[in-house]
Design a protein around this motif. Structure first.
Motif, PDB file in Angstrom:
ATOM      1  N   VAL A 278      14.163  -7.400 -36.119  1.00 42.75           N
ATOM      2  CA  VAL A 278      14.789  -9.055 -36.080  1.00 42.75           C
ATOM      3  C   VAL A 278      15.317  -9.706 -35.662  1.00 42.75           C
ATOM      4  O   VAL A 278      14.760 -10.307 -34.986  1.00 42.75           O
ATOM      5  CB  VAL A 278      16.111  -9.113 -37.913  1.00 42.75           C
ATOM      6  N   LEU A 279      16.859  -8.632 -34.835  1.00 36.82           N
ATOM      7  CA  LEU A 279      16.991  -9.161 -33.506  1.00 36.82           C
ATOM      8  C   LEU A 279      15.843  -9.574 -32.152  1.00 36.82           C
ATOM      9  O   LEU A 279      16.328 -10.719 -31.381  1.00 36.82           O
ATOM     10  CB  LEU A 279      17.935  -8.286 -32.783  1.00 36.82           C
ATOM     11  N   LEU A 280      15.022  -8.605 -32.009  1.00 36.97           N
ATOM     12  CA  LEU A 280      14.411  -8.950 -31.287  1.00 36.97           C
ATOM     13  C   LEU A 280      13.436 -10.289 -31.275  1.00 36.97           C
ATOM     14  O   LEU A 280      13.417 -10.519 -30.461  1.00 36.97           O
ATOM     15  CB  LEU A 280      13.756  -7.496 -30.354  1.00 36.97           C
ATOM     16  N   LEU A 281      13.033 -10.534 -32.330  1.00 35.43           N
ATOM     17  CA  LEU A 281      12.183 -11.710 -32.389  1.00 35.43           C
ATOM     18  C   LEU A 281      13.258 -12.385 -32.668  1.00 35.43           C
ATOM     19  O   LEU A 281      12.594 -13.733 -32.269  1.00 35.43           O
ATOM     20  CB  LEU A 281      11.195 -11.205 -34.365  1.00 35.43           C
ATOM     21  N   LEU A 282      14.046 -12.751 -33.069  1.00 35.39           N
ATOM     22  CA  LEU A 282      15.173 -13.812 -32.403  1.00 35.39           C
ATOM     23  C   LEU A 282      15.528 -14.390 -31.220  1.00 35.39           C
ATOM     24  O   LEU A 282      15.122 -15.185 -31.072  1.00 35.39           O
ATOM     25  CB  LEU A 282      16.306 -13.267 -33.580  1.00 35.39           C
ATOM     26  N   ASN A 283      15.256 -13.394 -30.131  1.00 36.03           N
ATOM     27  CA  ASN A 283      15.421 -13.066 -28.787  1.00 36.03           C
ATOM     28  C   ASN A 283      13.715 -14.276 -28.523  1.00 36.03           C
ATOM     29  O   ASN A 283      14.208 -15.008 -27.666  1.00 36.03           O
ATOM     30  CB  ASN A 283      15.069 -12.051 -27.969  1.00 36.03           C
ATOM     31  N   ALA A 284      13.034 -14.070 -29.348  1.00 35.98           N
ATOM     32  CA  ALA A 284      11.506 -15.005 -28.273  1.00 35.98           C
ATOM     33  C   ALA A 284      11.874 -16.319 -28.821  1.00 35.98           C
ATOM     34  O   ALA A 284      11.496 -17.245 -27.758  1.00 35.98           O
ATOM     35  CB  ALA A 284      10.735 -14.049 -28.943  1.00 35.98           C
ATOM     36  N   VAL A 285      12.498 -16.211 -30.614  1.00 37.52           N
ATOM     37  CA  VAL A 285      12.730 -17.399 -31.311  1.00 37.52           C
ATOM     38  C   VAL A 285      13.307 -18.141 -30.452  1.00 37.52           C
ATOM     39  O   VAL A 285      13.235 -19.735 -30.465  1.00 37.52           O
ATOM     40  CB  VAL A 285      12.558 -17.679 -32.273  1.00 37.52           C
ATOM     41  N   LEU A 286      14.524 -17.733 -30.104  1.00 43.08           N
ATOM     42  CA  LEU A 286      15.851 -18.400 -29.904  1.00 43.08           C
ATOM     43  C   LEU A 286      16.642 -18.302 -28.096  1.00 43.08           C
ATOM     44  O   LEU A 286      17.194 -18.857 -27.825  1.00 43.08           O
ATOM     45  CB  LEU A 286      17.284 -18.370 -30.741  1.00 43.08           C
ATOM     46  N   ALA A 287      15.468 -17.694 -27.532  1.00 42.81           N
ATOM     47  CA  ALA A 287      15.682 -17.676 -25.732  1.00 42.81           C
ATOM     48  C   ALA A 287      15.779 -19.515 -25.233  1.00 42.81           C
ATOM     49  O   ALA A 287      16.763 -19.245 -24.453  1.00 42.81           O
ATOM     50  CB  ALA A 287      14.187 -17.297 -25.405  1.00 42.81           C
ATOM     51  N   SER A 288      15.397 -20.039 -25.955  1.00 43.38           N
ATOM     52  CA  SER A 288      16.011 -21.664 -24.799  1.00 43.38           C
ATOM     53  C   SER A 288      17.726 -21.981 -25.414  1.00 43.38           C
ATOM     54  O   SER A 288      18.578 -22.689 -25.011  1.00 43.38           O
ATOM     55  CB  SER A 288      15.447 -22.197 -25.675  1.00 43.38           C
ATOM     56  N   SER A 289      18.423 -21.085 -26.159  1.00 50.79           N
ATOM     57  CA  SER A 289      19.465 -20.904 -26.584  1.00 50.79           C
ATOM     58  C   SER A 289      20.547 -19.817 -26.096  1.00 50.79           C
ATOM     59  O   SER A 289      20.639 -19.126 -26.635  1.00 50.79           O
ATOM     60  CB  SER A 289      20.136 -21.566 -28.573  1.00 50.79           C
ATOM     61  N   GLN A 290      22.087 -20.749 -25.028  1.00 46.65           N
ATOM     62  CA  GLN A 290      22.356 -20.438 -24.906  1.00 46.65           C
ATOM     63  C   GLN A 290      23.532 -19.277 -25.204  1.00 46.65           C
ATOM     64  O   GLN A 290      23.640 -17.866 -24.778  1.00 46.65           O
ATOM     65  CB  GLN A 290      23.065 -20.985 -23.603  1.00 46.65           C
ATOM     66  N   ALA A 291      24.019 -19.991 -26.413  1.00 45.07           N
ATOM     67  CA  ALA A 291      25.020 -19.638 -27.081  1.00 45.07           C
ATOM     68  C   ALA A 291      24.212 -18.257 -28.145  1.00 45.07           C
ATOM     69  O   ALA A 291      24.752 -17.856 -28.343  1.00 45.07           O
ATOM     70  CB  ALA A 291      25.865 -20.390 -27.807  1.00 45.07           C
ATOM     71  N   ALA A 292      23.090 -18.179 -28.363  1.00 39.61           N
ATOM     72  CA  ALA A 292      22.524 -17.526 -29.035  1.00 39.61           C
ATOM     73  C   ALA A 292      22.496 -16.050 -28.524  1.00 39.61           C
ATOM     74  O   ALA A 292      22.037 -15.171 -28.904  1.00 39.61           O
ATOM     75  CB  ALA A 292      21.152 -17.352 -29.713  1.00 39.61           C
ATOM     76  N   MET A 293      21.798 -16.430 -26.995  1.00 45.70           N
ATOM     77  CA  MET A 293      21.781 -15.344 -26.378  1.00 45.70           C
ATOM     78  C   MET A 293      22.849 -14.536 -26.260  1.00 45.70           C
ATOM     79  O   MET A 293      22.392 -13.265 -25.830  1.00 45.70           O
ATOM     80  CB  MET A 293      20.406 -15.381 -24.796  1.00 45.70           C
ATOM     81  N   VAL A 294      23.841 -14.855 -25.861  1.00 45.73           N
ATOM     82  CA  VAL A 294      25.149 -14.063 -25.308  1.00 45.73           C
ATOM     83  C   VAL A 294      25.455 -13.334 -26.454  1.00 45.73           C
ATOM     84  O   VAL A 294      25.506 -12.026 -26.408  1.00 45.73           O
ATOM     85  CB  VAL A 294      26.050 -15.244 -25.314  1.00 45.73           C
ATOM     86  N   MET A 295      25.113 -14.041 -27.702  1.00 49.19           N
ATOM     87  CA  MET A 295      25.801 -12.969 -28.964  1.00 49.19           C
ATOM     88  C   MET A 295      23.988 -12.281 -29.613  1.00 49.19           C
ATOM     89  O   MET A 295      24.823 -11.025 -29.961  1.00 49.19           O
ATOM     90  CB  MET A 295      25.778 -14.163 -30.767  1.00 49.19           C
ATOM     91  N   ALA A 356       9.767 -15.285 -22.013  1.00 53.80           N
ATOM     92  CA  ALA A 356      10.531 -14.816 -23.443  1.00 53.80           C
ATOM     93  C   ALA A 356       8.909 -13.741 -24.369  1.00 53.80           C
ATOM     94  O   ALA A 356       9.412 -12.919 -25.388  1.00 53.80           O
ATOM     95  CB  ALA A 356      10.396 -15.749 -24.637  1.00 53.80           C
ATOM     96  N   SER A 357       8.034 -13.593 -23.927  1.00 55.48           N
ATOM     97  CA  SER A 357       6.541 -12.670 -24.480  1.00 55.48           C
ATOM     98  C   SER A 357       7.368 -11.394 -23.943  1.00 55.48           C
ATOM     99  O   SER A 357       6.468 -10.607 -25.279  1.00 55.48           O
ATOM    100  CB  SER A 357       5.013 -12.663 -23.428  1.00 55.48           C
ATOM    101  N   PRO A 358       8.247 -10.767 -23.595  1.00 60.30           N
ATOM    102  CA  PRO A 358       8.071  -9.149 -24.082  1.00 60.30           C
ATOM    103  C   PRO A 358       8.438  -8.792 -24.966  1.00 60.30           C
ATOM    104  O   PRO A 358       8.713  -7.443 -25.237  1.00 60.30           O
ATOM    105  CB  PRO A 358       8.824  -8.495 -22.477  1.00 60.30           C
ATOM    106  N   GLN A 359       9.120  -9.962 -25.655  1.00 62.05           N
ATOM    107  CA  GLN A 359      10.787  -9.546 -27.104  1.00 62.05           C
ATOM    108  C   GLN A 359       9.070  -9.486 -27.588  1.00 62.05           C
ATOM    109  O   GLN A 359       9.748  -9.097 -28.523  1.00 62.05           O
ATOM    110  CB  GLN A 359      11.094 -10.953 -27.565  1.00 62.05           C
ATOM    111  N   TRP A 360       8.289 -10.287 -27.536  1.00 64.25           N
ATOM    112  CA  TRP A 360       7.136  -9.362 -28.971  1.00 64.25           C
ATOM    113  C   TRP A 360       6.797  -8.303 -29.348  1.00 64.25           C
ATOM    114  O   TRP A 360       6.755  -7.536 -29.495  1.00 64.25           O
ATOM    115  CB  TRP A 360       6.100 -10.776 -29.141  1.00 64.25           C
ATOM    116  N   VAL A 361       7.247  -8.133 -27.469  1.00 68.24           N
ATOM    117  CA  VAL A 361       6.167  -6.642 -27.463  1.00 68.24           C
ATOM    118  C   VAL A 361       7.895  -5.893 -27.792  1.00 68.24           C
ATOM    119  O   VAL A 361       6.972  -4.627 -28.473  1.00 68.24           O
ATOM    120  CB  VAL A 361       5.957  -6.473 -26.240  1.00 68.24           C
ATOM    121  N   ALA A 362       8.400  -6.083 -27.080  1.00 66.07           N
ATOM    122  CA  ALA A 362       9.696  -5.093 -28.215  1.00 66.07           C
ATOM    123  C   ALA A 362       9.907  -4.854 -29.516  1.00 66.07           C
ATOM    124  O   ALA A 362      10.096  -3.369 -29.869  1.00 66.07           O
ATOM    125  CB  ALA A 362      11.618  -5.914 -26.921  1.00 66.07           C
ATOM    126  N   ALA A 363       9.910  -6.077 -29.706  1.00 64.98           N
ATOM    127  CA  ALA A 363       9.444  -6.321 -31.985  1.00 64.98           C
ATOM    128  C   ALA A 363       8.561  -5.373 -32.247  1.00 64.98           C
ATOM    129  O   ALA A 363       8.640  -4.728 -33.229  1.00 64.98           O
ATOM    130  CB  ALA A 363      10.181  -6.985 -31.950  1.00 64.98           C
TER     131      ALA A 363
END
Length: 388
Positions: A278-295, A356-363
């Motif tokens: 779930v967290l890795l997929l959120l990295n891909a989906v929310l990659a444009s949000s600075q606040a989300a990426m820090v969390m 952002a594509s490596p995040q899909w591989v990571a998931a």
């Protein structure tokens, strides 16, 4: 608070974590100092990882029957010596050799140390004791790696390896003084030790480690360009965000120890791999949000290292005939995951997809690890039914 008898293991883990991860930060400085390209310098990271994979089972097979305290002292002395030699390497090929040799005691130290930690633990707190050992590695990412990176940039990368060598020497001396003496197990012979590999559950545990943790490394290997090119952080923010990752790792390993003491390690692994997906997929989906990426940097770091105690417990559980050899395989698996995650995560970038594509591989890798964990549970159930 780390139990006094476990402090030498944590200090050794700190030195190991520092020398492994500081390489990413001082790679350009090493390349300049040795007059090589950055891609060439990257082979030094691979040389260390190969050393870990080779050294973990080899050294433990040779020395695992001896009293653990003395073995740990020798591993730390080896670690200190080869890191000190790395500081004086005159050229690339010599440095490659010293980085390989420095990696040899890495996995062996954690393998023997994990067994010692469980023996020193209070009843029912074995996984928490493992977490204490691994806390040194995570604290290295918060303190040692940023400090080493700064020293490498502003003073000398050679000084960094000398500091690591001093930490290794201090860990050896502290181990001799603090860790109690245990008799070694009588040696049944290498052939007898290798029989643990007949256990399909051990292979499944190794697969979970090598493939499931590949998700962490596919994420970590390409986090810097993701944050600068997609999230649009300034490059100066990357060390700070990596510190957030390190803080997450430190919190996560303590949580993982408590979780593995409350539920079976395999169940803990299933929970943590599911949340990792779930967290890795959120990295891909929310990659444009600075606040989300820090969390998410904190969350992924915490989730990934929370797996450590459960994985070590699982490996020990399924290699009782040669538990130190089985335990040492955890670090080999992590480093296979390192290589696998970095390689597979880079494929979509080569094909022209975004950072952002490596995040899909990571998931996907974390998902494959979860499938193996579920298969292991199904295998255990079939074994129970067969005995009924």
């Amino acid at each position: 608070m780390i139990k006094k008898s476990l402090a030498p293991l944590a200090l050794g883990g700190f030195g190991i974590g520092m020398t492994e991860f500081v390489m990413m930060g001082i790679l350009p400085d090493i390349a300049t100092g040795l007059n090589i390209s950055i891609p060439q310098a990257g082979y030094l990271i691979s040389a260390y990882a190969v050393g870990v994979v080779v050294g973990a089972p080899t050294l433990v097979s040779m020395l695992g029957h001896r009293p653990p305290r003395g073995v740990l002292v020798w591993f730390m002395l080896m670690f200190a010596a080869f890191n000190a030699l790395s500081a004086f390497a005159p050229n690339f090929h010599t440095m490659m050799l010293f980085r390989f040799l420095a990696g040899l005691p890495h996995g062996a130290f954690f393998g023997v140390g994990a067994v010692v930690a469980t023996r020193l633990a209070d009843k029912g707190k074995e996984a928490a004791a493992l977490a204490s050992m691994f806390s040194g590695l995570t604290i290295a990412n918060v303190v040692g790696v940023p400090a080493g990176t700064w020293l490498g940039h502003h003073m000398s990368w050679r000084l960094v390896f000398l500091i690591v060598a001093a930490i290794g020497l201090a860990a050896a001396l502290m181990t001799q003084k603090v860790i109690p003496y245990f008799e070694g197990k009588p040696r049944a012979g290498l052939a007898q030790d290798l029989r643990i590999f007949r256990n399909p559950k051990l292979w499944l545990a190794l697969g979970i480690t090598s493939i499931g943790t590949g998700g962490l490394f596919a994420w970590l290997s390409y986090i810097a360009p993701l944050l600068t090119e997609v999230t649009h952080f300034h490059a100066d923010m990357i060390p700070l965000i990596m510190t957030v990752v390190g803080v997450g790792m430190t919190a996560g390993v303590q949580f993982g120890g408590k979780l593995a003491d409350r539920v079976h390690p395999l169940r803990a692994i299933q929970i943590l791999l599911a949340s990792m997906i779930v967290l890795l997929l959120l990295n891909a989906v929310l990659a444009s949000s600075q606040a989300a990426m820090v969390m998410l940097a904190f969350g992924v770091g915490a989730n990934a290292l929370a797996l450590g105690p459960s994985i070590q417990m699982l490996l020990i559980e399924h290699s009782r005939e040669a538990e130190m050899l089985g335990s040492s395989l955890g670090q080999s698996g992590f480093n296979i995951g390192n290589a696998l995650g970095a390689f597979l995560g880079g494929i979509p970038l080569i094909l022209g997809f975004s950072y952002a594509s490596p995040q899909w591989v990571a998931a996907g890798l974390a998902g494959a690890g979860l499938v193996l964990a579920l298969a292991m549970q199904a295998h255990a159930r079939r074994s129970v039914r067969a005995l009924a």
